[in-house]
Design an enzyme around this catalytic site. Structure first.
Site, PDB file in Angstrom:
ATOM      1  N   CYS A  22       0.865  -1.181   0.000  1.00  0.00           N
ATOM      2  CA  CYS A  22       0.000   0.000   0.000  1.00  0.00           C
ATOM      3  C   CYS A  22       0.902   1.231   0.000  1.00  0.00           C
ATOM      4  CB  CYS A  22      -0.986  -0.018   1.158  1.00  0.00           C
ATOM      5  SG  CYS A  22      -0.256   0.153   2.810  1.00  0.00           S
ATOM      6  N   ALA A  23       0.421   2.355   0.468  1.00  0.00           N
ATOM      7  CA  ALA A  23       1.208   3.584   0.351  1.00  0.00           C
ATOM      8  C   ALA A  23       2.451   3.571   1.232  1.00  0.00           C
ATOM      9  CB  ALA A  23       0.349   4.799   0.675  1.00  0.00           C
TER      10      ALA A  23
END
Length: 364
Positions: free
Chosen positions: A97-98
């Site tokens: 994810c980020a």
């Protein structure tokens, strides 16, 4: 469950083309992603925006609750099915994810509950992005030999055939001129830089190379620009110039810009629409340099282009394109390249025809 969180781990992922299941929203993925990533988001763009607004107004607990409410029931099941299929198809892959925070951990926990243990990138895309930036800075310090030459000298092919060559135009999906577009859209700047770093890492790992072989490019390749650290090193590099006969250059350009592009457009769009796309591609390329040609000369060459297209459509022959291509090379592209080369004449260390330059590079 495994997690990858060291610099060497991140580099190993890129070198191995490890499949990355990127659970960020599509808008984040489009702004920048790793080369082997597939986007299977936990939240779509609207859901992410709603959760972000909730976080700012009400805090993390409320935002988390809203996220679970938005991704529930049939929506959650559909996304679970997609993640499960991707995990089974890519058993050596990894979640991302980020920043390696809640989104990848939530997806990982849901998969675990469904009987699938799947690792994640601790640090997420941000950590991988920092790795690609640092790798490019580091690898760009190795010596560089640039392949120069006028349009049609086969520079890209020569670079492609070197074990220590990196095809910058191929990675940028653009051939660097007004006629340089391909049928593939160019990547975002961050995605291009990530792809370039991964290619450099893989090439270096295979060869343990002493120097890079690159094409003599300007800063911009279409809409992408070269990383400043690499561009700076290229301005200091030695240049080997390919000087092939004009007729051979014309043959290459005919193959690349007329025969191949016509084939590619018709293959992608069908005969009728493909022909229209091909015509538009050539006209757009010529129009892009209208100001530099001057209106009168542009109109003359555009009329010759129209005549050549009429002949090509009727007979299949591309010979008519020489009527505008030859003056375009002699009056515009060749003088422009020679002028640019004169400004860095002290960097030129070898000149020769294609095979001679290839042999010289091989001996470096």
């Amino acid at each position: 469950m495994q997690e990858r969180h060291t610099e060497q781990d991140y580099r190993a992922l890129l070198i191995a083309d490890t499949p990355i299941i990127d659970v960020r929203a599509p808008i984040e993925f489009e702004q920048g992603a790793m080369p082997a990533a597939i986007n299977l988001p936990l939240m779509n763009n609207d859901e992410r925006a709603a959760v972000g607004t909730c976080y700012k107004q009400q805090g993390s607990d409320a935002a988390l609750a809203l996220g679970h409410k938005l991704v529930a029931g049939e929506i959650r099941q559909q996304r679970m099915d997609a993640w499960r299929a991707a995990c089974l198809q890519n058993p050596q892959g990894i979640l991302c994810c980020a920043r390696g925070g809640q989104r990848s951990h939530i997806v990982q926990s849901w998969l675990h509950a469904a009987g699938i243990d799947y690792p994640l990138v601790e640090g997420g895309y941000k950590a991988l992005r920092q790795t690609t930036i640092q790798a490019t800075i580091e690898l760009a310090q190795k010596p560089i030999v640039l392949i120069g030459g006028c349009t049609g000298c086969g520079k890209t092919l020569l670079v492609q055939q070197q074990p220590n060559g990196v095809d910058l135009e191929g990675l940028a999906r653009h051939r660097g001129s007004a006629f340089g577009r391909t049928l593939q859209p160019q990547l975002s700047q961050a995605s291009f830089e990530n792809l370039l770093a991964a290619e450099m890492l893989k090439t270096d790992a295979r060869q343990n190379l002493r120097l890079w072989v690159l094409e003599d490019e300007s800063r911009m390749i279409g809409s992408n620009h070269l990383p400043e650290c690499l561009r700076e090193r290229m301005t200091q590099a030695a240049i080997a110039v390919v000087e092939d006969p004009f007729e051979i250059r014309l043959e290459r350009l005919n193959e690349e810009y007329f025969l191949r592009m016509h084939h590619d457009f018709t293959h992608a769009y069908g005969d009728e629409q493909g022909w229209q796309e091909y015509c538009e591609y050539l006209h757009h390329g010529l129009s892009a340099i209208k100001r530099r040609l001057g209106l009168q000369r542009y109109n003359e060459l555009a009329a010759r282009l129209d005549a050549a297209l009429t002949t090509q459509l009727a007979t299949g022959s591309t010979d008519g394109h020489l009527a505008w291509l030859v003056p375009l090379l002699k009056e515009y592209y060749d003088p422009m390249y020679r002028y640019q080369l004169e400004k860095k004449a002290e960097k030129v260390v070898f000149r020769g025809e294609w095979a001679e330059v290839a042999e010289w590079v091989k001996a470096r």
